[in-house]
Design an enzyme around this catalytic site. Structure first.
Site, PDB file in Angstrom:
ATOM      1  N   GLY A  12       0.771  -1.231   0.000  1.00  0.00           N
ATOM      2  CA  GLY A  12       0.000   0.000   0.000  1.00  0.00           C
ATOM      3  C   GLY A  12       0.804   1.285   0.000  1.00  0.00           C
ATOM      4  O   GLY A  12       0.408   2.260   0.643  1.00  0.00           O
ATOM      5  N   ARG A  66     -17.186 -14.638  -8.515  1.00  0.00           N
ATOM      6  CA  ARG A  66     -16.753 -13.236  -8.481  1.00  0.00           C
ATOM      7  C   ARG A  66     -17.886 -12.281  -8.100  1.00  0.00           C
ATOM      8  O   ARG A  66     -17.676 -11.359  -7.308  1.00  0.00           O
ATOM      9  CB  ARG A  66     -16.137 -12.847  -9.829  1.00  0.00           C
ATOM     10  CG  ARG A  66     -15.388 -11.518  -9.817  1.00  0.00           C
ATOM     11  CD  ARG A  66     -14.807 -11.210 -11.184  1.00  0.00           C
ATOM     12  NE  ARG A  66     -13.791 -12.160 -11.568  1.00  0.00           N
ATOM     13  CZ  ARG A  66     -12.495 -11.950 -11.433  1.00  0.00           C
ATOM     14  NH1 ARG A  66     -12.064 -10.832 -10.902  1.00  0.00           N
ATOM     15  NH2 ARG A  66     -11.619 -12.847 -11.840  1.00  0.00           N
ATOM     16  N   MET A  91      -5.241  -5.890  -6.859  1.00  0.00           N
ATOM     17  CA  MET A  91      -4.900  -6.819  -7.943  1.00  0.00           C
ATOM     18  C   MET A  91      -6.035  -7.765  -8.318  1.00  0.00           C
ATOM     19  O   MET A  91      -5.819  -8.913  -8.683  1.00  0.00           O
ATOM     20  CB  MET A  91      -3.653  -7.625  -7.556  1.00  0.00           C
ATOM     21  CG  MET A  91      -2.433  -6.770  -7.274  1.00  0.00           C
ATOM     22  SD  MET A  91      -2.001  -5.668  -8.648  1.00  0.00           S
ATOM     23  CE  MET A  91      -1.420  -6.868  -9.853  1.00  0.00           C
ATOM     24  N   HIS A 110      -2.230   3.360 -12.895  1.00  0.00           N
ATOM     25  CA  HIS A 110      -1.670   2.269 -13.694  1.00  0.00           C
ATOM     26  C   HIS A 110      -0.257   2.646 -14.125  1.00  0.00           C
ATOM     27  O   HIS A 110      -0.017   3.779 -14.557  1.00  0.00           O
ATOM     28  CB  HIS A 110      -2.544   2.013 -14.928  1.00  0.00           C
ATOM     29  CG  HIS A 110      -2.031   0.894 -15.771  1.00  0.00           C
ATOM     30  ND1 HIS A 110      -2.116  -0.423 -15.388  1.00  0.00           N
ATOM     31  CD2 HIS A 110      -1.399   0.899 -16.975  1.00  0.00           C
ATOM     32  CE1 HIS A 110      -1.574  -1.186 -16.328  1.00  0.00           C
ATOM     33  NE2 HIS A 110      -1.128  -0.414 -17.292  1.00  0.00           N
ATOM     34  N   GLU A 144     -14.047  -1.542 -18.898  1.00  0.00           N
ATOM     35  CA  GLU A 144     -12.914  -1.980 -19.723  1.00  0.00           C
ATOM     36  C   GLU A 144     -11.614  -1.787 -18.944  1.00  0.00           C
ATOM     37  O   GLU A 144     -11.393  -0.736 -18.335  1.00  0.00           O
ATOM     38  CB  GLU A 144     -12.852  -1.169 -21.024  1.00  0.00           C
ATOM     39  CG  GLU A 144     -14.030  -1.400 -21.942  1.00  0.00           C
ATOM     40  CD  GLU A 144     -14.111  -2.826 -22.439  1.00  0.00           C
ATOM     41  OE1 GLU A 144     -13.053  -3.409 -22.750  1.00  0.00           O
ATOM     42  OE2 GLU A 144     -15.228  -3.366 -22.507  1.00  0.00           O
ATOM     43  N   GLU A 175       4.409   7.929  -9.191  1.00  0.00           N
ATOM     44  CA  GLU A 175       3.055   7.556  -8.772  1.00  0.00           C
ATOM     45  C   GLU A 175       2.704   8.231  -7.451  1.00  0.00           C
ATOM     46  O   GLU A 175       1.579   8.715  -7.263  1.00  0.00           O
ATOM     47  CB  GLU A 175       2.947   6.031  -8.614  1.00  0.00           C
ATOM     48  CG  GLU A 175       2.992   5.256  -9.912  1.00  0.00           C
ATOM     49  CD  GLU A 175       2.876   3.759  -9.682  1.00  0.00           C
ATOM     50  OE1 GLU A 175       2.227   3.351  -8.695  1.00  0.00           O
ATOM     51  OE2 GLU A 175       3.434   2.985 -10.489  1.00  0.00           O
TER      52      GLU A 175
END
Length: 197
Positions: A12, A66, A91, A110, A144, A175
């Site tokens: 994290g 799921r 993830m 990302h 998507e 990031e």
């Protein structure tokens, strides 16, 4: 004030950068939950040390169901009163059934300059392609994969002799700058794109 749930799967480090940023004066976001699909994720203890509520929901106990995992995750997030979600090294690929109700209220970071290199192994793929630069992107999450509207990007040069590991380390530093900066703007209602040098 926007109540922010952060989803992680590991240590994290981006989550901590977001928490640090939200602790600064004038921020329109406040953390309400850090949740993980891995009960052993070290980031959960790090968030708890900062006084943030945490939750662990082991996806493995749901097997291949799921939708059941996502329904329970959604319940946990809403029970904590979240207004928006930040994915920070989470993830698990989330389905449209989970993403759609959070449309316009879920962000992800990302490690590539989207639309290049969606999915995994982005650093190795950038090096193999002979790219001169690489970087990271914060975007809104849509059904998507790695495909929502881009809210911010930061770039790093690819240096001769770079490995996926050395490149990843330099991208991670960016990031930690980009994600908090975008969240601060987004929580205040600013969806204009931010590009860091």
């Amino acid at each position: 004030m926007k109540r922010v749930a952060i989803l992680i799967s590991g240590g994290g480090s981006n989550m901590l950068a977001l928490l640090d940023s939200m602790a600064e004066p004038g921020h329109c976001g406040m953390p309400c939950l850090v949740a993980s699909n891995d009960p052993q994720a070290s980031g959960l203890a790090r968030a708890a040390e900062r006084g943030v509520a945490t939750a662990a929901l082991d996806h493995r106990r749901f097997g291949k169901d799921r939708p059941a995992f996502e329904a329970e995750l959604h319940r946990i997030i809403t029970d904590h009163g979240a207004d928006m979600i930040c994915l920070a090294g989470f993830m698990r690929v989330l389905t449209a059934g989970f993403v759609t109700p959070w449309s316009g209220r879920m962000l992800n970071i990302h490690p590539s300059l989207l639309p290049k290199y969606r999915g995994l192994h982005s650093h190795a793929r950038a090096i193999e392609a002979g790219d001169a630069e690489h970087g990271c992107t914060v975007h809104e999450v849509t059904p998507e994969l790695d495909d929502g509207p881009i809210l911010g990007q930061a770039r790093v040069p690819i240096i001769e002799g770079d490995t996926p590991e050395t490149l990843a380390a330099r991208v991670l530093t960016m990031e930690h700058r980009l994600y908090p900066a975008v969240l601060r703007r987004f929580a205040a209602g600013d969806r204009t794109q931010l590009f860091l040098p």
